[in-house]
Design a protein around this motif. Structure first.
Motif, PDB file in Angstrom:
ATOM      1  N   SER A  14       0.833  -1.191   0.000  1.00 55.42           N
ATOM      2  CA  SER A  14       0.000   0.000   0.000  1.00 55.42           C
ATOM      3  C   SER A  14       0.877   1.255   0.000  1.00 55.42           C
ATOM      4  CB  SER A  14      -0.922   0.010   1.214  1.00 55.42           C
ATOM      5  OG  SER A  14      -0.172   0.225   2.395  1.00 55.42           O
ATOM      6  N   GLN A  15       0.301   2.374  -0.402  1.00 57.98           N
ATOM      7  CA  GLN A  15       1.062   3.620  -0.443  1.00 57.98           C
ATOM      8  C   GLN A  15       1.488   4.042   0.955  1.00 57.98           C
ATOM      9  OE1 GLN A  15      -1.037   6.621  -2.636  1.00 57.98           O
ATOM     10  NE2 GLN A  15      -0.575   5.674  -4.598  1.00 57.98           N
ATOM     11  N   ASP A  16       0.643   3.772   1.957  1.00 63.05           N
ATOM     12  CA  ASP A  16       1.015   4.107   3.338  1.00 63.05           C
ATOM     13  C   ASP A  16       2.231   3.315   3.794  1.00 63.05           C
ATOM     14  OD1 ASP A  16      -1.045   5.927   3.530  1.00 63.05           O
ATOM     15  OD2 ASP A  16      -2.453   4.478   4.419  1.00 63.05           O
ATOM     16  N   ASP A  17       2.280   2.021   3.434  1.00 59.02           N
ATOM     17  CA  ASP A  17       3.442   1.200   3.794  1.00 59.02           C
ATOM     18  C   ASP A  17       4.700   1.681   3.087  1.00 59.02           C
ATOM     19  OD1 ASP A  17       1.929  -0.375   5.464  1.00 59.02           O
ATOM     20  OD2 ASP A  17       1.673  -1.995   4.005  1.00 59.02           O
ATOM     21  N   GLN A  18       4.561   2.028   1.808  1.00 58.90           N
ATOM     22  CA  GLN A  18       5.711   2.533   1.053  1.00 58.90           C
ATOM     23  C   GLN A  18       6.219   3.839   1.651  1.00 58.90           C
ATOM     24  OE1 GLN A  18       4.770   2.857  -3.100  1.00 58.90           O
ATOM     25  NE2 GLN A  18       4.070   0.745  -3.237  1.00 58.90           N
ATOM     26  N   LEU A  19       5.291   4.736   1.970  1.00 62.97           N
ATOM     27  CA  LEU A  19       5.675   6.023   2.556  1.00 62.97           C
ATOM     28  C   LEU A  19       6.369   5.815   3.892  1.00 62.97           C
ATOM     29  CD1 LEU A  19       5.621   9.127   2.524  1.00 62.97           C
ATOM     30  CD2 LEU A  19       3.379   8.978   3.630  1.00 62.97           C
ATOM     31  N   ARG A  20       5.826   4.935   4.721  1.00 64.51           N
ATOM     32  CA  ARG A  20       6.410   4.677   6.045  1.00 64.51           C
ATOM     33  C   ARG A  20       7.828   4.125   5.917  1.00 64.51           C
ATOM     34  NH1 ARG A  20       7.218   6.025  10.909  1.00 64.51           N
ATOM     35  NH2 ARG A  20       7.388   4.351  12.390  1.00 64.51           N
ATOM     36  N   SER A  21       8.053   3.202   5.003  1.00 68.58           N
ATOM     37  CA  SER A  21       9.402   2.640   4.853  1.00 68.58           C
ATOM     38  C   SER A  21      10.381   3.688   4.333  1.00 68.58           C
ATOM     39  CB  SER A  21       9.382   1.410   3.944  1.00 68.58           C
ATOM     40  OG  SER A  21       9.057   1.768   2.629  1.00 68.58           O
ATOM     41  N   ARG A  22       9.905   4.577   3.421  1.00 68.49           N
ATOM     42  CA  ARG A  22      10.794   5.643   2.929  1.00 68.49           C
ATOM     43  C   ARG A  22      11.114   6.631   4.038  1.00 68.49           C
ATOM     44  NH1 ARG A  22       7.131   6.018  -1.622  1.00 68.49           N
ATOM     45  NH2 ARG A  22       6.673   8.150  -0.999  1.00 68.49           N
ATOM     46  N   GLN A  23      10.149   6.929   4.910  1.00 65.91           N
ATOM     47  CA  GLN A  23      10.402   7.835   6.031  1.00 65.91           C
ATOM     48  C   GLN A  23      11.422   7.232   6.994  1.00 65.91           C
ATOM     49  OE1 GLN A  23       6.413   8.312   7.510  1.00 65.91           O
ATOM     50  NE2 GLN A  23       6.091  10.227   6.393  1.00 65.91           N
ATOM     51  N   SER A  28      16.769   7.283   9.295  1.00 69.32           N
ATOM     52  CA  SER A  28      17.973   6.547   9.698  1.00 69.32           C
ATOM     53  C   SER A  28      19.221   7.124   9.022  1.00 69.32           C
ATOM     54  CB  SER A  28      17.832   5.061   9.383  1.00 69.32           C
ATOM     55  OG  SER A  28      17.678   4.858   8.007  1.00 69.32           O
ATOM     56  N   MET A  29      19.112   7.555   7.774  1.00 71.00           N
ATOM     57  CA  MET A  29      20.272   8.154   7.102  1.00 71.00           C
ATOM     58  C   MET A  29      20.617   9.510   7.710  1.00 71.00           C
ATOM     59  SD  MET A  29      19.712   6.968   3.190  1.00 71.00           S
ATOM     60  CE  MET A  29      21.369   7.242   2.630  1.00 71.00           C
ATOM     61  N   MET A  30      19.615  10.279   8.084  1.00 71.06           N
ATOM     62  CA  MET A  30      19.885  11.561   8.742  1.00 71.06           C
ATOM     63  C   MET A  30      20.487  11.334  10.130  1.00 71.06           C
ATOM     64  SD  MET A  30      19.289  14.128   6.792  1.00 71.06           S
ATOM     65  CE  MET A  30      20.063  13.146   5.549  1.00 71.06           C
ATOM     66  N   PRO A  66      22.843  13.385   3.051  1.00 67.41           N
ATOM     67  CA  PRO A  66      21.563  14.055   2.778  1.00 67.41           C
ATOM     68  C   PRO A  66      21.125  13.905   1.319  1.00 67.41           C
ATOM     69  CG  PRO A  66      23.031  15.523   3.950  1.00 67.41           C
ATOM     70  CD  PRO A  66      23.827  14.311   3.595  1.00 67.41           C
ATOM     71  N   TRP A  67      22.055  13.986   0.408  1.00 68.51           N
ATOM     72  CA  TRP A  67      21.741  13.835  -1.006  1.00 68.51           C
ATOM     73  C   TRP A  67      21.190  12.432  -1.286  1.00 68.51           C
ATOM     74  CZ3 TRP A  67      24.712  10.801  -4.570  1.00 68.51           C
ATOM     75  CH2 TRP A  67      24.307  10.931  -5.901  1.00 68.51           C
ATOM     76  N   MET A  68      21.878  11.398  -0.764  1.00 68.35           N
ATOM     77  CA  MET A  68      21.414  10.029  -0.968  1.00 68.35           C
ATOM     78  C   MET A  68      20.086   9.794  -0.264  1.00 68.35           C
ATOM     79  SD  MET A  68      24.939   7.751  -0.895  1.00 68.35           S
ATOM     80  CE  MET A  68      25.009   7.760   0.861  1.00 68.35           C
ATOM     81  N   ALA A  69      19.894  10.391   0.918  1.00 69.55           N
ATOM     82  CA  ALA A  69      18.646  10.197   1.663  1.00 69.55           C
ATOM     83  C   ALA A  69      17.455  10.752   0.898  1.00 69.55           C
ATOM     84  CB  ALA A  69      18.754  10.851   3.037  1.00 69.55           C
ATOM     85  N   VAL A  70      17.627  11.909   0.272  1.00 70.57           N
ATOM     86  CA  VAL A  70      16.534  12.498  -0.495  1.00 70.57           C
ATOM     87  C   VAL A  70      16.228  11.643  -1.727  1.00 70.57           C
ATOM     88  CG1 VAL A  70      15.892  14.469  -1.928  1.00 70.57           C
ATOM     89  CG2 VAL A  70      16.896  14.846   0.317  1.00 70.57           C
ATOM     90  N   LEU A  71      17.254  11.160  -2.404  1.00 69.87           N
ATOM     91  CA  LEU A  71      17.029  10.304  -3.565  1.00 69.87           C
ATOM     92  C   LEU A  71      16.296   9.028  -3.176  1.00 69.87           C
ATOM     93  CD1 LEU A  71      20.368  10.524  -5.583  1.00 69.87           C
ATOM     94  CD2 LEU A  71      18.168  11.561  -6.124  1.00 69.87           C
ATOM     95  N   ILE A  72      16.720   8.406  -2.091  1.00 71.86           N
ATOM     96  CA  ILE A  72      16.088   7.163  -1.654  1.00 71.86           C
ATOM     97  C   ILE A  72      14.682   7.416  -1.141  1.00 71.86           C
ATOM     98  CG2 ILE A  72      16.223   5.341   0.091  1.00 71.86           C
ATOM     99  CD1 ILE A  72      19.262   5.393  -0.329  1.00 71.86           C
ATOM    100  N   ALA A  73      14.475   8.522  -0.427  1.00 72.04           N
ATOM    101  CA  ALA A  73      13.146   8.822   0.111  1.00 72.04           C
ATOM    102  C   ALA A  73      12.143   9.112  -1.005  1.00 72.04           C
ATOM    103  CB  ALA A  73      13.219  10.005   1.064  1.00 72.04           C
TER     104      ALA A  73
END
Length: 120
Positions: A14-23, A28-30, A66-73
């Motif tokens: 679901s989109q909520d699960d995808q959003l939660r994993s990206r968050q 964690s990267m930050m 930060p650059w990689m975190a934004v790309l992955i998020a």
């Protein structure tokens, strides 16, 4: 044309699960970036040995994370038609649509160590 049943393993998250994993990945990267900042500060304050090696590594982490975190998020899973499984399913569906409905059964009976057609 037969419709293939959808397996539960083929269902997308679901989109909520995808959003939660990206968050979680972003946070964690930050967090790792903050660890790099604290470690670099401690290394400089304590005049650590091999400072010339560790400080650039920490600085690279603080700049690149930060650059990689934004790309992955911002990354989302690929659409189904762009995945290998999706392409194979499309080919299979196209092949079923073109394939003849009547099939011919070919059987063979072993006889004396060799295989011969039943018609012989």
């Amino acid at each position: 044309m037969k419709r293939r049943a959808v397996l539960i393993t083929d269902a997308e998250r679901s989109q909520d699960d995808q959003l939660r994993s990206r968050q979680i990945r972003y946070a964690s990267m930050m967090g790792l970036r903050i660890v790099c900042l604290v470690v670099a500060t401690e290394l400089v304050l304590n005049d650590a040995p091999l400072l010339w090696l560790w400080l650039p590594l920490c600085l690279a982490g603080m700049v690149l994370l930060p650059w990689m975190a934004v790309l992955i998020a911002n990354d989302r899973p690929p659409k189904k038609e762009h995945t290998l499984r999706g392409k194979l399913a499309q080919r299979h569906a196209a092949h079923e649509a073109v394939a003849p409905t009547a099939t011919t059964e070919i059987t063979a009976i072993p006889e004396g160590g060799r295989i011969v057609d039943q018609d012989e």
